[in-house]
Design a protein around this motif. Structure first.
Motif, PDB file in Angstrom:
ATOM      1  N   GLY A 109     -75.988  42.132  14.313  1.00  0.00           N
ATOM      2  CA  GLY A 109     -75.289  40.880  14.045  1.00  0.00           C
ATOM      3  C   GLY A 109     -74.294  40.967  12.899  1.00  0.00           C
ATOM      4  N   LEU A 110     -74.034  42.175  12.389  1.00  0.00           N
ATOM      5  CA  LEU A 110     -73.080  42.377  11.304  1.00  0.00           C
ATOM      6  C   LEU A 110     -71.666  42.383  11.873  1.00  0.00           C
ATOM      7  N   VAL A 111     -70.816  41.524  11.344  1.00  0.00           N
ATOM      8  CA  VAL A 111     -69.425  41.404  11.823  1.00  0.00           C
ATOM      9  C   VAL A 111     -68.503  42.034  10.800  1.00  0.00           C
ATOM     10  N   ARG A 112     -67.677  42.966  11.256  1.00  0.00           N
ATOM     11  CA  ARG A 112     -66.681  43.609  10.396  1.00  0.00           C
ATOM     12  C   ARG A 112     -65.301  43.172  10.859  1.00  0.00           C
ATOM     13  N   VAL A 113     -64.440  42.848   9.879  1.00  0.00           N
ATOM     14  CA  VAL A 113     -63.097  42.353  10.186  1.00  0.00           C
ATOM     15  C   VAL A 113     -62.081  43.385   9.712  1.00  0.00           C
ATOM     16  N   TYR A 114     -61.224  43.840  10.637  1.00  0.00           N
ATOM     17  CA  TYR A 114     -60.188  44.818  10.354  1.00  0.00           C
ATOM     18  C   TYR A 114     -58.827  44.259  10.743  1.00  0.00           C
ATOM     19  N   LEU A 115     -57.750  44.842  10.187  1.00  0.00           N
ATOM     20  CA  LEU A 115     -56.414  44.510  10.634  1.00  0.00           C
ATOM     21  C   LEU A 115     -56.178  45.149  11.992  1.00  0.00           C
ATOM     22  N   VAL A 116     -55.377  44.505  12.835  1.00  0.00           N
ATOM     23  CA  VAL A 116     -55.002  45.107  14.113  1.00  0.00           C
ATOM     24  C   VAL A 116     -54.080  46.271  13.811  1.00  0.00           C
ATOM     25  N   GLU A 117     -54.291  47.394  14.465  1.00  0.00           N
ATOM     26  CA  GLU A 117     -53.496  48.594  14.213  1.00  0.00           C
ATOM     27  C   GLU A 117     -52.050  48.352  14.601  1.00  0.00           C
ATOM     28  N   GLY A 118     -51.167  48.872  13.796  1.00  0.00           N
ATOM     29  CA  GLY A 118     -49.740  48.736  14.068  1.00  0.00           C
ATOM     30  C   GLY A 118     -49.113  47.526  13.406  1.00  0.00           C
ATOM     31  N   GLU A 119     -49.873  46.850  12.550  1.00  0.00           N
ATOM     32  CA  GLU A 119     -49.317  45.666  11.864  1.00  0.00           C
ATOM     33  C   GLU A 119     -49.443  45.814  10.380  1.00  0.00           C
TER      34      GLU A 119
END
Length: 119
Positions: A109-119
């Motif tokens: 249930g651990l949610v990790r937030v990343y930037l979308v690649e290429g932005e």
């Protein structure tokens, strides 16, 4: 003679460090991802706040968005440094109006937030 021993020790240390780095990368790769989604998060509501509170409010808006859409707890949301730096890139007074992110949820249930690649 002393320099040869020092060189050998440095090589051994660098090999150990590279092995540790590989282990860290493997745990991320081995982590079982249950859900992965790409979102465009609107941060325009952060601009309602006073100038010196906009970027922190944008972070709170992002957390609440992820909590709602990924059905996660407050404690189980991890925002990457890239996302944080993107929001704070123009300072506290001018966060972006919207941001594209990739959210992944593992089986715990651990949610990790990343930037979308290429932005």
């Amino acid at each position: 003679m002393g320099t040869e021993n020092e060189e050998k020790e440095e090589v051994e240390r660098s090999e150990e460090e590279s092995e540790e780095e590989k282990k860290g990368e493997e745990t991320v790769a081995e982590e079982e991802i249950v859900e992965e989604r790409v979102y465009t998060v609107p941060l325009g509501r952060a601009w309602i706040a006073p100038l010196t509170k906009r970027a922190p409010r944008a972070i709170r808006i992002l957390r609440s968005f992820i909590k709602r859409h990924m059905k996660a707890d407050d404690d189980s949301i991890l925002i990457s440094n890239e996302v944080n730096e993107k929001i704070w890139s123009r300072g506290i007074e001018k966060p972006p109006r919207k941001i594209r992110i990739k959210a992944t949820k593992n089986k715990e249930g651990l949610v990790r937030v990343y930037l979308v690649e290429g932005e």
